[in-house]
Design a protein around this motif. Structure first.
Motif, PDB file in Angstrom:
ATOM      1  N   MET A 798      84.372   6.777 103.562  1.00 27.94           N
ATOM      2  CA  MET A 798      84.763   6.858 102.294  1.00 27.94           C
ATOM      3  C   MET A 798      83.572   7.259 101.384  1.00 27.94           C
ATOM      4  SD  MET A 798      87.661   3.921 102.579  1.00 27.94           S
ATOM      5  CE  MET A 798      88.739   3.925 103.832  1.00 27.94           C
ATOM      6  N   VAL A 799      82.944   8.241 101.254  1.00 30.83           N
ATOM      7  CA  VAL A 799      81.955   8.670 100.557  1.00 30.83           C
ATOM      8  C   VAL A 799      82.221   8.389  98.940  1.00 30.83           C
ATOM      9  CG1 VAL A 799      80.110  10.208  99.987  1.00 30.83           C
ATOM     10  CG2 VAL A 799      81.026  10.268 102.207  1.00 30.83           C
ATOM     11  N   VAL A 800      83.433   8.836  98.667  1.00 29.56           N
ATOM     12  CA  VAL A 800      83.797   8.575  97.288  1.00 29.56           C
ATOM     13  C   VAL A 800      83.676   7.075  96.898  1.00 29.56           C
ATOM     14  CG1 VAL A 800      85.475   9.029  95.518  1.00 29.56           C
ATOM     15  CG2 VAL A 800      85.002  10.750  97.352  1.00 29.56           C
ATOM     16  N   VAL A 807      78.220   3.996  90.853  1.00 31.27           N
ATOM     17  CA  VAL A 807      78.684   4.344  89.398  1.00 31.27           C
ATOM     18  C   VAL A 807      78.794   3.265  88.532  1.00 31.27           C
ATOM     19  CG1 VAL A 807      80.350   5.271  87.740  1.00 31.27           C
ATOM     20  CG2 VAL A 807      79.851   6.549  89.915  1.00 31.27           C
ATOM     21  N   LYS A 808      79.174   2.036  89.371  1.00 26.74           N
ATOM     22  CA  LYS A 808      79.366   0.779  88.477  1.00 26.74           C
ATOM     23  C   LYS A 808      77.989   0.080  88.077  1.00 26.74           C
ATOM     24  CE  LYS A 808      83.681  -0.558  90.992  1.00 26.74           C
ATOM     25  NZ  LYS A 808      84.177  -1.555  91.832  1.00 26.74           N
ATOM     26  N   VAL A 809      77.029   0.350  88.808  1.00 30.23           N
ATOM     27  CA  VAL A 809      75.829   0.048  88.588  1.00 30.23           C
ATOM     28  C   VAL A 809      74.814   0.895  88.010  1.00 30.23           C
ATOM     29  CG1 VAL A 809      75.927  -2.042  90.216  1.00 30.23           C
ATOM     30  CG2 VAL A 809      75.086   0.230  90.999  1.00 30.23           C
ATOM     31  N   LYS A 810      75.401   2.112  87.791  1.00 29.94           N
ATOM     32  CA  LYS A 810      74.567   3.240  87.269  1.00 29.94           C
ATOM     33  C   LYS A 810      73.431   3.711  88.178  1.00 29.94           C
ATOM     34  CE  LYS A 810      76.099   2.090  82.568  1.00 29.94           C
ATOM     35  NZ  LYS A 810      75.570   1.834  81.224  1.00 29.94           N
ATOM     36  N   ASP A 811      73.565   3.879  89.420  1.00 29.71           N
ATOM     37  CA  ASP A 811      72.663   3.989  90.249  1.00 29.71           C
ATOM     38  C   ASP A 811      72.495   5.618  90.569  1.00 29.71           C
ATOM     39  OD1 ASP A 811      70.496   4.177  92.478  1.00 29.71           O
ATOM     40  OD2 ASP A 811      71.519   2.752  93.565  1.00 29.71           O
ATOM     41  N   VAL A 812      71.773   6.475  89.782  1.00 34.52           N
ATOM     42  CA  VAL A 812      71.761   7.885  89.971  1.00 34.52           C
ATOM     43  C   VAL A 812      71.292   8.177  91.303  1.00 34.52           C
ATOM     44  CG1 VAL A 812      71.145  10.094  88.790  1.00 34.52           C
ATOM     45  CG2 VAL A 812      71.680   8.015  87.426  1.00 34.52           C
ATOM     46  N   ASP A 813      69.972   7.529  91.496  1.00 33.93           N
ATOM     47  CA  ASP A 813      69.203   7.903  92.586  1.00 33.93           C
ATOM     48  C   ASP A 813      70.064   7.594  93.851  1.00 33.93           C
ATOM     49  OD1 ASP A 813      67.039   8.491  91.104  1.00 33.93           O
ATOM     50  OD2 ASP A 813      66.137   6.470  91.185  1.00 33.93           O
ATOM     51  N   GLY A 814      70.866   6.725  93.736  1.00 33.51           N
ATOM     52  CA  GLY A 814      71.712   6.418  94.898  1.00 33.51           C
ATOM     53  C   GLY A 814      72.666   7.447  95.258  1.00 33.51           C
ATOM     54  N   LEU A 815      73.399   7.877  94.037  1.00 36.14           N
ATOM     55  CA  LEU A 815      74.138   9.170  94.024  1.00 36.14           C
ATOM     56  C   LEU A 815      73.584  10.387  94.743  1.00 36.14           C
ATOM     57  CD1 LEU A 815      76.039   8.237  90.835  1.00 36.14           C
ATOM     58  CD2 LEU A 815      77.150   8.312  92.859  1.00 36.14           C
ATOM     59  N   GLU A 816      72.353  10.410  94.166  1.00 36.28           N
ATOM     60  CA  GLU A 816      71.630  11.613  94.518  1.00 36.28           C
ATOM     61  C   GLU A 816      71.418  11.666  96.154  1.00 36.28           C
ATOM     62  OE1 GLU A 816      70.737  14.652  93.083  1.00 36.28           O
ATOM     63  OE2 GLU A 816      70.615  13.825  90.841  1.00 36.28           O
ATOM     64  N   GLU A 817      71.097  10.649  96.756  1.00 37.54           N
ATOM     65  CA  GLU A 817      71.085  10.458  98.063  1.00 37.54           C
ATOM     66  C   GLU A 817      72.432  10.709  98.745  1.00 37.54           C
ATOM     67  OE1 GLU A 817      69.415   6.606  99.185  1.00 37.54           O
ATOM     68  OE2 GLU A 817      67.468   7.140  98.104  1.00 37.54           O
ATOM     69  N   LEU A 818      73.655  10.291  98.063  1.00 34.56           N
ATOM     70  CA  LEU A 818      74.878  10.023  98.559  1.00 34.56           C
ATOM     71  C   LEU A 818      75.363  11.577  98.642  1.00 34.56           C
ATOM     72  CD1 LEU A 818      76.980   8.159  99.627  1.00 34.56           C
ATOM     73  CD2 LEU A 818      77.865   8.112  97.400  1.00 34.56           C
ATOM     74  N   ARG A 819      74.783  12.453  97.521  1.00 35.97           N
ATOM     75  CA  ARG A 819      75.420  13.832  97.744  1.00 35.97           C
ATOM     76  C   ARG A 819      75.285  14.500  99.075  1.00 35.97           C
ATOM     77  NH1 ARG A 819      73.358  17.282  92.822  1.00 35.97           N
ATOM     78  NH2 ARG A 819      71.400  16.530  93.740  1.00 35.97           N
ATOM     79  N   GLY A 820      73.920  14.041  99.658  1.00 38.94           N
ATOM     80  CA  GLY A 820      73.666  14.925 100.986  1.00 38.94           C
ATOM     81  C   GLY A 820      74.710  14.376 102.040  1.00 38.94           C
ATOM     82  N   LYS A 821      75.397  13.077 101.892  1.00 34.02           N
ATOM     83  CA  LYS A 821      76.219  12.829 103.019  1.00 34.02           C
ATOM     84  C   LYS A 821      77.643  13.284 102.599  1.00 34.02           C
ATOM     85  CE  LYS A 821      73.340   8.509 103.703  1.00 34.02           C
ATOM     86  NZ  LYS A 821      73.393   7.127 103.427  1.00 34.02           N
ATOM     87  N   ALA A 822      78.005  13.783 101.735  1.00 32.27           N
ATOM     88  CA  ALA A 822      79.334  14.159 101.270  1.00 32.27           C
ATOM     89  C   ALA A 822      79.614  15.492 102.130  1.00 32.27           C
ATOM     90  CB  ALA A 822      79.373  14.344  99.746  1.00 32.27           C
ATOM     91  N   GLY A 824      82.981  18.449 102.132  1.00 29.79           N
ATOM     92  CA  GLY A 824      84.172  19.080 101.416  1.00 29.79           C
ATOM     93  C   GLY A 824      84.512  18.914 100.189  1.00 29.79           C
ATOM     94  N   GLY A 825      85.541  18.489  99.643  1.00 31.64           N
ATOM     95  CA  GLY A 825      85.812  17.899  98.272  1.00 31.64           C
ATOM     96  C   GLY A 825      85.116  16.621  97.873  1.00 31.64           C
ATOM     97  N   GLU A 826      84.877  16.196  98.772  1.00 36.45           N
ATOM     98  CA  GLU A 826      84.103  14.696  98.478  1.00 36.45           C
ATOM     99  C   GLU A 826      82.503  15.314  97.585  1.00 36.45           C
ATOM    100  OE1 GLU A 826      85.087  11.776 101.848  1.00 36.45           O
ATOM    101  OE2 GLU A 826      83.175  12.901 102.165  1.00 36.45           O
ATOM    102  N   THR A 827      81.950  16.287  97.994  1.00 35.14           N
ATOM    103  CA  THR A 827      80.846  16.776  97.562  1.00 35.14           C
ATOM    104  C   THR A 827      81.100  17.084  95.654  1.00 35.14           C
ATOM    105  OG1 THR A 827      80.298  17.868  99.317  1.00 35.14           O
ATOM    106  CG2 THR A 827      79.076  18.608  97.330  1.00 35.14           C
ATOM    107  N   ALA A 828      82.168  17.513  95.493  1.00 32.87           N
ATOM    108  CA  ALA A 828      82.542  17.976  94.059  1.00 32.87           C
ATOM    109  C   ALA A 828      82.618  16.550  93.140  1.00 32.87           C
ATOM    110  CB  ALA A 828      83.790  18.654  94.022  1.00 32.87           C
ATOM    111  N   GLU A 829      83.409  15.668  93.806  1.00 28.71           N
ATOM    112  CA  GLU A 829      83.512  14.457  93.270  1.00 28.71           C
ATOM    113  C   GLU A 829      82.226  13.696  93.044  1.00 28.71           C
ATOM    114  OE1 GLU A 829      85.452  11.417  91.236  1.00 28.71           O
ATOM    115  OE2 GLU A 829      86.235  13.418  91.779  1.00 28.71           O
TER     116      GLU A 829
END
Length: 841
Positions: A798-800, A807-822, A824-829
């Motif tokens: 459940m990547v989303v 997002v709750k803790v405003k961790d942009v770097d974590g989101l950037e890392e997470l983008r590579g694991k997403a 299909g539709g998870e990537t857009a989200e």
């Protein structure tokens, strides 16, 4: 000094000499013709035996036997004599062995001077030290029933022929194993002899039997008729090297043939009306025939020589000649050695002969000495070597010196010459001259000495109690003398009439500073003589515990043996002692020995743990070690199968700890009581649920109940045995996961708190493959960081959800890392979430 060739006689193209060794050997009253004589190899001992029933002949080694088959009259003292008397060749009595064990049918010596006595019933005694000590064995194979007729010996064994013509061979004296040879013909045996195993192709002893008109060869598996004419043969004799055989026919002819019976070497006509009493080989080149006072020496090609004596003569063969023994004299007949003939042969012009003459001229201060040296200058090294060898072959000290003087003179002229052979010969001659003395009576030739070796010669001196000479020879040869000292001490403790303390002090003062001394051997000799106190005193001076202990045990000195083993620090030795003591002592006495010996107690305990539980129980009881005894009962209970038996064992353990003063006893007692309760509970579960819980631990029992759907019973066990809450939750979690009871786990997730935390639930459920249910526990892991919870969501696929945590803790770097694991539709989200933070910037 007499001419060295004065005792030479020519036989064919070779010279033979008869060297006088000793005179006045036996008492003139001794009727030597009434005895059969045998002599040990290498100038060893000879002995006399008088018996009432000897009617056999022997051509073995040193002994004299009264021959009752002859018509004779004895003095009363001789008629009553029944002993084996051992003499040296000079006539010195070494030992008289009383004999009352029946009629003797064979007597001989081994190469190492062991006296072998074979009786009519097949009993064999091996006297190993000339002092009457012996070992004994029996021939078997019907010897007791059929009786032994006679025997033939070789250096390491013998063959006995029974009255039914069966042959029994013994090939080793150290480990005798009598063996029946192939069955020979049943006809009368006229004569027989043996070929030693070393000289046969089969490497098995072969027996030559003169039966009828022919010769049979018998070995371990076959009987072969050689189909010889002109029999019967009254005598058979084999040469020392086993290559030739002498046959004496009924009409007085002597045949010499090869031992394979393929070639005839020569023949001789004795022209005697009666057969000789003995036929022997003189070395490997000549044969000797002996009548009462006449001896014929037969050389190659039928050449012969006759010797006459004043009295009865006996032939005692050796490897390089024959000793001639009468009442008056002992002589040695041999072929003149090549080196001796080279030097002394009349008219010889050999370099060695010229060198000897040069020394004689030098002593006369004649210039001819220098002329002789110039004549043989080119052959001088060979001349020196020949003189050295010839010196070794001489029995005359005068000619030994002359020859060595010649060799010394010759080598002094040479620029380069190794003196090793010269020094070795001087050393050997000093030894030979010492042992040839009539007080010792060992008339060794140089060749016999080389075969015998120095060590064995010293052993012969030890057996004769010639300790001083043995020590001097050992020092001269730079050999250890410890065996000599130990033998002396052993004889002293056996034969001394002094008190034991005096004997001990004398032995210790003599031996304590000597290297390589074993007091254990001396102590054993004392013990064998019944002097236990002396043996114990001597053992205190033995430095090797491994030698002390076995004898102390044999002497029943158990405590001393155990203490010596403990002092050595050798646990294997201590264990050996304890094992022996346990076998022979009552258990109470054995445990008393362990008192105040903690090392010994520890070894017994360690050994008994794996091998003897009953001994361990008795040990703990004896030492009042209640806790150890209770633990042993507990261990025993674990190995039982019946529940009631287990409970009984545990009840005994609790009872044993009842009066214990050990502070840990209460804790152990409580544990045993709980174990009893668990066993009863498991027995009840087995009965009620038709399952198998007996033998499991408490945790395994609870886990098993949860897995099988008996949660309430599991909860009851948790309550009854007061299982800690955390352990209970862990068991419940794993049981439900193993059961795949995800509904119950979902109900658990609704609870507010978990004693073991919610991360454990996440990991177990995720491991079971239920990602959705695992996700229910992520939000409850409030103690983890947002990024850690995000990783947990990712593991659930459940990547989303993971992005929402970040997002709750405003961790942009974590989101950037997470983008590579997403995917299909998870990537857009995830891109949308990242865009939220970019627009704000």
């Amino acid at each position: 000094m007499s001419n060295p060739t004065a005792d030479w006689e020519k036989v064919g193209d070779r010279f033979y000499r008869k060297v006088k060794l000793y005179d006045a050997i036996f008492d003139q009253d001794l009727e030597l013709e009434n005895y059969i004589v045998a002599g040990a190899p290498y100038g060893g001992a000879m002995g006399t035996y008088a018996s009432d029933n000897i009617d056999w002949l022997s051509d073995s080694i040193a002994a004299l036997f009264r021959d009752e088959a002859k018509v004779q009259s004895y003095r009363a003292s001789q008629a009553a004599k029944s002993s084996i008397d051992i003499y040296s060749f000079s006539g010195k009595l070494i030992r008289s062995i009383k004999w009352d064990k029946g009629s003797i049918r064979g007597l001989g010596w081994s190469e190492d001077e062991r006296l072998l006595v074979i009786t009519e019933d097949g009993t064999v005694r091996c006297y190993y030290d000339l002092q009457g000590d012996f070992t004994q064995f029996s021939l078997g194979f019907g010897a007791e029933e059929h009786k032994v007729k006679t025997c033939r010996f070789w250096p390491s064994g013998f063959v006995a022929i029974l009255s039914n013509n069966h042959l029994v061979a013994v090939t080793h004296y150290t480990e005798p194993r009598p063996k029946l040879l192939a069955i020979p013909p049943e006809d009368e045996v006229h004569s027989w002899t043996v070929i030693p195993p070393a000289y046969t192709l089969s490497r098995s002893v072969e027996v030559l039997l003169a039966v009828g008109q022919t010769i049979y060869v018998i070995d371990s598996s076959d009987t072969e008729d050689r189909i010889l004419p002109n029999g019967p043969f009254k005598h058979i004799s084999v040469s020392p090297n086993g290559q030739y055989v002498t046959l004496y026919t009924e009409d007085g002819m002597v045949w010499v043939i090869t031992s394979d019976f393929q070639n005839k070497i020569g023949e001789y006509e004795s022209k005697a009306k009666t057969p000789p009493k003995d036929v022997q080989w003189c070395g490997n080149d000549a044969v000797m025939l002996a009548w009462e006072d006449e001896v014929h020496l037969i050389g190659p090609n039928g050449a012969s020589l006759r010797y006459y004596f004043d009295g009865w003569v006996h032939l005692l063969p050796d490897v390089d000649g024959v000793r001639l023994v009468t009442n008056d004299i002992c002589e040695f007949l041999q072929k003149v050695p090549d080196c001796t003939e080279d030097v002394f042969k009349p008219g010889s012009t050999s370099p060695a002969s010229v060198l000897l003459d040069a020394v004689d001229q030098l002593e006369k201060k004649s210039p001819k000495a220098d002329e002789n040296i110039r004549l043989i200058r080119s052959n001088l090294p060979d001349a020196v070597g020949t003189c050295v060898q010839a010196a070794g072959q001489e029995f005359s000290v005068h000619w030994q010196k002359q020859l060595l003087k010649a060799a010394s003179f010759g080598k002094s002229i040479l620029d380069l010459y190794s003196s090793d052979d010269f020094v070795d010969m001087c050393e050997a001659l000093r030894i030979l001259n010492a042992v040839r003395d009539y007080k010792i009576g060992l008339p060794l030739s140089y060749d016999q000495y080389r075969r015998l070796t120095s060590e064995k010669l010293i052993q012969r001196l030890i057996n004769r109690h010639e300790y001083l000479l043995a020590i001097r020879l050992s020092d001269h040869l730079r050999l250890p003398a410890n065996k000599i000292h130990v033998h002396w001490a052993s004889q002293k403790v056996r034969n001394s009439t002094e008190d034991e303390d005096t004997i001990c002090n004398a032995v210790v003062s003599k031996l304590q500073n000597k290297p390589g001394i074993s007091f254990e051997v001396v102590a054993r000799a004392a013990y064998d003589e019944g002097r236990s106190h002396l043996a114990t005193q001597l053992l205190h001076h033995e430095t090797h515990a491994g030698k002390q202990v076995p004898l102390l045990l044999a002497m029943e000195e158990d405590e001393i043996a155990l203490d010596k083993a403990l002092e050595s620090g050798d646990t294997d030795l201590v264990f050996f002692v304890l094992l022996q003591l346990k076998k022979k002592l009552p258990l109470a006495s054995f445990f008393r020995l362990l008192t105040n010996r903690p090392v010994a107690t520890a070894i017994v305990e360690s050994s008994a743990k794996g091998q003897d539980q009953e001994l361990l129980k008795d040990l703990y009881y004896q030492d009042d070690r209640r806790l150890d005894g209770a633990n042993l009962l507990f261990s025993d209970a674990l190995h039982q199968t019946a529940p009631q038996t287990k409970v009984d064992k545990l009840r005994l353990a609790v009872k044993l700890l009842g009066d214990s003063k050990d502070p840990n006893s209460t804790l152990h007692s409580r544990s045993y009581i709980e174990a009893q309760a668990l066993i009863r509970a498991q027995a009840s579960l087995d009965h009620d649920l038709d399952a198998h819980y007996s033998g499991l631990s408490l945790h395994e029992t609870i886990l098993g109940l949860i897995k099988t759907g008996y949660g309430k019973r599991a909860a009851k066990l948790q309550s009854d045995f007061k299982v800690p809450e955390k352990q209970w939750w862990w068991l419940r979690l794993r049981g439900l996961v193993a059961k795949r009871d995800f509904g119950e786990l979902e109900e658990v997730s609704k609870q507010r708190r978990s004693p073991i935390g919610w991360e454990a639930f996440f990991n177990e459920v995720l491991g079971a493959g239920n990602h959705k249910l695992a996700g229910l526990f992520v939000g409850k892991c409030v103690g983890l960081s947002a990024r850690e919870r995000g990783e947990m969501w990712v593991k659930c696929g459940m990547v989303v959800k993971a992005g929402e945590e970040l997002v709750k803790v405003k961790d942009v770097d974590g989101l950037e890392e997470l983008r590579g694991k997403a995917k299909g539709g998870e990537t857009a989200e995830i891109e949308r979430m990242i865009g939220l933070f970019r627009s704000r910037r």
